[in-house]
Design an enzyme around this catalytic site. Structure first.
Site: not given
Ligand code: SAH
Length: 215
Positions: A65
């Site tokens: 992000s």
């Molecule tokens: N917090 C992260 C950014 C994450 S991007 C950072 O600091 O880099 C969003 C993430 O949510 C992705 O890696 C995706 O795989 C995850 N995601 C999406 N749906 C999900 C679910 N149902 N359970 C767990 N993770 C999920």
């Protein structure tokens, strides 16, 4: 003639200045974001853009992000040193690492096994021993560790998932993007009260969708 590389100290100062100018003003949050080097979480061709305020691609087709959004979300969570926090969407591990500097205990879940394995290695190397990274579908939360004082989602759901609302402690705060995946979403702050939930809309955001199942 080529431009001289920008020294690390100056890059860090610019990074923090950008955060402040975009509304990240909480001193504890800024300190945590100063301590955690975003460059450790961005690899390959995008590594030299780690200090810019933009989301960047990471492995498994996901994104890390935008730092100012990470800061605003962390700030909205009002974390205390006693907080037990659940993060849904580990991704690169960047948000979890910042949370680990502020809270007692972090549980972070991602549906991509590969991302969880990578972030575990990073947390270990950085000495962040208060984070547990788990591969799974975070929409169901982590019932065996509930209740949580704070919950943060970094993937957008259409509505706050019921199991996560149920796993929020009374007095607890959840911050999450809500809305359709291909439209502008809203960052929502949910407070659990004795008698129910209080909802506050914070700002427009754009996150990847919360998807089902483990991959
Ligand atoms: N917090 C992260 C950014 C994450 S991007 C950072 O600091 O880099 C969003 C993430 O949510 C992705 O890696 C995706 O795989 C995850 N995601 C999406 N749906 C999900 C679910 N149902 N359970 C767990 N993770 C999920």
């Amino acid at each position: 003639m080529t431009d001289a590389p920008i020294p690390d100290a100056e890059r860090k100062m610019q990074f923090l200045f950008q955060l402040r100018s975009k509304g990240v003003t909480d001193t504890r949050v800024l300190k945590a974001m100063e301590a955690i080097d975003r460059g450790d979480f961005v690899k390959g061709i995008f590594a030299d853009r780690a200090y810019e305020d933009m989301p960047l691609p990471i492995a498994s087709g996901q994104t890390i992000s935008q730092p100012s959004i990470v800061g605003r979300m962390t700030q909205a969570l009002e974390i205390t040193p006693k907080s037990k926090v659940l993060e849904v969407g580990t991704g690169s591990g960047y948000q979890a690492a910042i949370l680990a500097k502020l809270a007692r205990r972090i549980y972070t879940i991602d549906r991509h096994r590969a991302l969880v394995m990578e972030s575990r290695k990073l947390f270990e190397r950085m000495g962040l021993h208060n984070i547990t990274a788990i591969a799974g579908d975070g929409s169901f939360g982590l019932p065996e560790q509930a209740p949580f004082d704070r919950i943060v989602l970094t993937a957008a759901a259409e509505d706050p998932p019921g199991p996560l609302l149920a796993q929020l402690a009374i007095g607890g705060i959840m911050v999450l993007p809500v809305g359709q995946s291909d439209a502008v979403q809203t960052l929502l702050k949910v407070r659990r009260l004795d008698s129910g939930y209080d909802y506050e809309e914070l700002m427009p955001v754009r996150f990847v969708p919360l998807l089902e199942g483990l991959v």
